[in-house]
Design a protein around this motif. Structure first.
Motif, PDB file in Angstrom:
ATOM      1  N   GLU A  34       0.832  -1.214   0.000  1.00 27.53           N
ATOM      2  CA  GLU A  34       0.000   0.000   0.000  1.00 27.53           C
ATOM      3  C   GLU A  34       0.859   1.255   0.000  1.00 27.53           C
ATOM      4  O   GLU A  34       0.553   2.234  -0.693  1.00 27.53           O
ATOM      5  CB  GLU A  34      -0.949  -0.007   1.201  1.00 27.53           C
ATOM      6  CG  GLU A  34      -2.056  -1.037   1.074  1.00 27.53           C
ATOM      7  CD  GLU A  34      -2.837  -1.257   2.368  1.00 27.53           C
ATOM      8  OE1 GLU A  34      -2.535  -0.594   3.391  1.00 27.53           O
ATOM      9  OE2 GLU A  34      -3.739  -2.102   2.345  1.00 27.53           O
ATOM     10  N   VAL A  37       2.074   1.791  -3.476  1.00 27.04           N
ATOM     11  CA  VAL A  37       1.027   2.367  -4.335  1.00 27.04           C
ATOM     12  C   VAL A  37       0.903   3.858  -4.074  1.00 27.04           C
ATOM     13  O   VAL A  37       0.834   4.669  -5.012  1.00 27.04           O
ATOM     14  CB  VAL A  37      -0.322   1.645  -4.115  1.00 27.04           C
ATOM     15  CG1 VAL A  37      -1.463   2.383  -4.806  1.00 27.04           C
ATOM     16  CG2 VAL A  37      -0.238   0.198  -4.600  1.00 27.04           C
ATOM     17  N   HIS A  38       0.886   4.254  -2.813  1.00 24.85           N
ATOM     18  CA  HIS A  38       0.796   5.668  -2.445  1.00 24.85           C
ATOM     19  C   HIS A  38       1.978   6.457  -3.015  1.00 24.85           C
ATOM     20  O   HIS A  38       1.801   7.546  -3.580  1.00 24.85           O
ATOM     21  CB  HIS A  38       0.731   5.811  -0.923  1.00 24.85           C
ATOM     22  CG  HIS A  38       0.727   7.218  -0.445  1.00 24.85           C
ATOM     23  ND1 HIS A  38      -0.399   8.018  -0.499  1.00 24.85           N
ATOM     24  CD2 HIS A  38       1.714   7.980   0.093  1.00 24.85           C
ATOM     25  CE1 HIS A  38      -0.092   9.216  -0.031  1.00 24.85           C
ATOM     26  NE2 HIS A  38       1.178   9.203   0.348  1.00 24.85           N
ATOM     27  N   GLN A  39       3.188   5.910  -2.884  1.00 26.23           N
ATOM     28  CA  GLN A  39       4.375   6.586  -3.418  1.00 26.23           C
ATOM     29  C   GLN A  39       4.279   6.731  -4.938  1.00 26.23           C
ATOM     30  O   GLN A  39       4.627   7.774  -5.484  1.00 26.23           O
ATOM     31  CB  GLN A  39       5.643   5.807  -3.041  1.00 26.23           C
ATOM     32  CG  GLN A  39       5.979   5.881  -1.580  1.00 26.23           C
ATOM     33  CD  GLN A  39       7.122   4.951  -1.207  1.00 26.23           C
ATOM     34  OE1 GLN A  39       7.571   4.108  -1.997  1.00 26.23           O
ATOM     35  NE2 GLN A  39       7.608   5.092   0.021  1.00 26.23           N
ATOM     36  N   TRP A  40       3.798   5.686  -5.590  1.00 27.87           N
ATOM     37  CA  TRP A  40       3.661   5.727  -7.051  1.00 27.87           C
ATOM     38  C   TRP A  40       2.692   6.837  -7.444  1.00 27.87           C
ATOM     39  O   TRP A  40       2.977   7.643  -8.335  1.00 27.87           O
ATOM     40  CB  TRP A  40       3.167   4.377  -7.560  1.00 27.87           C
ATOM     41  CG  TRP A  40       3.244   4.218  -9.046  1.00 27.87           C
ATOM     42  CD1 TRP A  40       2.564   4.928  -9.995  1.00 27.87           C
ATOM     43  CD2 TRP A  40       4.067   3.298  -9.763  1.00 27.87           C
ATOM     44  NE1 TRP A  40       2.895   4.497 -11.247  1.00 27.87           N
ATOM     45  CE2 TRP A  40       3.811   3.496 -11.138  1.00 27.87           C
ATOM     46  CE3 TRP A  40       4.954   2.308  -9.379  1.00 27.87           C
ATOM     47  CZ2 TRP A  40       4.442   2.748 -12.136  1.00 27.87           C
ATOM     48  CZ3 TRP A  40       5.569   1.563 -10.374  1.00 27.87           C
ATOM     49  CH2 TRP A  40       5.311   1.791 -11.727  1.00 27.87           C
ATOM     50  N   GLU A  41       1.539   6.877  -6.783  1.00 26.74           N
ATOM     51  CA  GLU A  41       0.521   7.887  -7.099  1.00 26.74           C
ATOM     52  C   GLU A  41       1.034   9.307  -6.892  1.00 26.74           C
ATOM     53  O   GLU A  41       0.622  10.227  -7.601  1.00 26.74           O
ATOM     54  CB  GLU A  41      -0.723   7.661  -6.246  1.00 26.74           C
ATOM     55  CG  GLU A  41      -1.480   6.402  -6.630  1.00 26.74           C
ATOM     56  CD  GLU A  41      -2.572   6.029  -5.649  1.00 26.74           C
ATOM     57  OE1 GLU A  41      -2.595   6.567  -4.514  1.00 26.74           O
ATOM     58  OE2 GLU A  41      -3.407   5.171  -6.016  1.00 26.74           O
ATOM     59  N   ASN A  42       1.961   9.496  -5.954  1.00 33.41           N
ATOM     60  CA  ASN A  42       2.503  10.820  -5.659  1.00 33.41           C
ATOM     61  C   ASN A  42       3.843  11.094  -6.349  1.00 33.41           C
ATOM     62  O   ASN A  42       4.448  12.142  -6.108  1.00 33.41           O
ATOM     63  CB  ASN A  42       2.651  10.999  -4.147  1.00 33.41           C
ATOM     64  CG  ASN A  42       1.305  11.065  -3.467  1.00 33.41           C
ATOM     65  OD1 ASN A  42       0.419  11.789  -3.904  1.00 33.41           O
ATOM     66  ND2 ASN A  42       1.142  10.293  -2.411  1.00 33.41           N
ATOM     67  N   TYR A  46       8.673   4.128  -6.997  1.00 35.02           N
ATOM     68  CA  TYR A  46       8.079   3.180  -7.940  1.00 35.02           C
ATOM     69  C   TYR A  46       8.605   1.786  -7.601  1.00 35.02           C
ATOM     70  O   TYR A  46       9.788   1.507  -7.749  1.00 35.02           O
ATOM     71  CB  TYR A  46       8.455   3.555  -9.375  1.00 35.02           C
ATOM     72  CG  TYR A  46       8.101   4.987  -9.694  1.00 35.02           C
ATOM     73  CD1 TYR A  46       6.825   5.317 -10.128  1.00 35.02           C
ATOM     74  CD2 TYR A  46       9.031   6.012  -9.513  1.00 35.02           C
ATOM     75  CE1 TYR A  46       6.483   6.639 -10.398  1.00 35.02           C
ATOM     76  CE2 TYR A  46       8.692   7.331  -9.770  1.00 35.02           C
ATOM     77  CZ  TYR A  46       7.426   7.636 -10.202  1.00 35.02           C
ATOM     78  OH  TYR A  46       7.080   8.951 -10.454  1.00 35.02           O
TER      79      TYR A  46
END
Length: 161
Positions: A34, A37-42, A46
């Protein structure tokens, strides 16, 4: 991910910070995913799973983390591979693909890596991907409870292989 981490716990221990037993639970591994995913979205990091093509079995992970934007456009890379899969060139391929993603998709300019001097397999992975040695950092990271020296490597977009 949980199975992979449990199966390789002793193998990876000399190369990782001390982690509590709770890290090797389903809940903790869900949190790792999770967070990725949060890091990717921001645009902060990656994370990629490495899977065997024949079986779709998860055998490792590559993580571009600590992405800094603006003038620097830099990140760090970390990775681990299932002990049973070492020496097959799979991590070298995964790191090359992560570098390609960082430069072409994520818009980063530079990637840094830190490796303990005795970890010759990891050094080979970086060199095969085009990373260049930039120096020794004394007492760089606390690994398995001890401040360890690390060799620093970097690759810059447009340089290297």
């Amino acid at each position: 991910m949980l199975e992979l981490r449990i199966r390789n716990r002793d193998f990876l221990r000399p190369y990782e910070p001390v982690v509590p037993d709770s890290h090797f639970t389903l809940q903790a591994q869900r949190e790792v995913i999770e967070r990725g995913v949060h890091q990717w979205e921001n645009g902060e990091g990656y994370a990629f799973g490495i899977f065997l093509a024949e079986t779709d079995q998860l055998i490792g992970r590559v993580h571009l983390s600590n992405a800094v934007r603006r003038a620097w456009q830099n990140c760090t890379i970390g990775y681990f591979m299932d002990q049973e899969q070492n020496g097959r060139g799979l991590m070298s391929e995964a790191v090359r693909l992560a570098v390609q993603f960082a430069f072409q998709e994520a818009g980063l300019h530079r990637i840094e890596a830190a490796v303990m001097p005795g970890n010759t397999g990891s050094i080979r992975v970086l060199e095969k991907a085009g990373f260049q040695y930039i120096g020794l950092s004394r007492y760089h990271l606390r690994i398995h409870g001890v401040w360890e020296d690390h060799k620093l490597y970097a690759i810059t977009r447009g340089c290297g292989k």
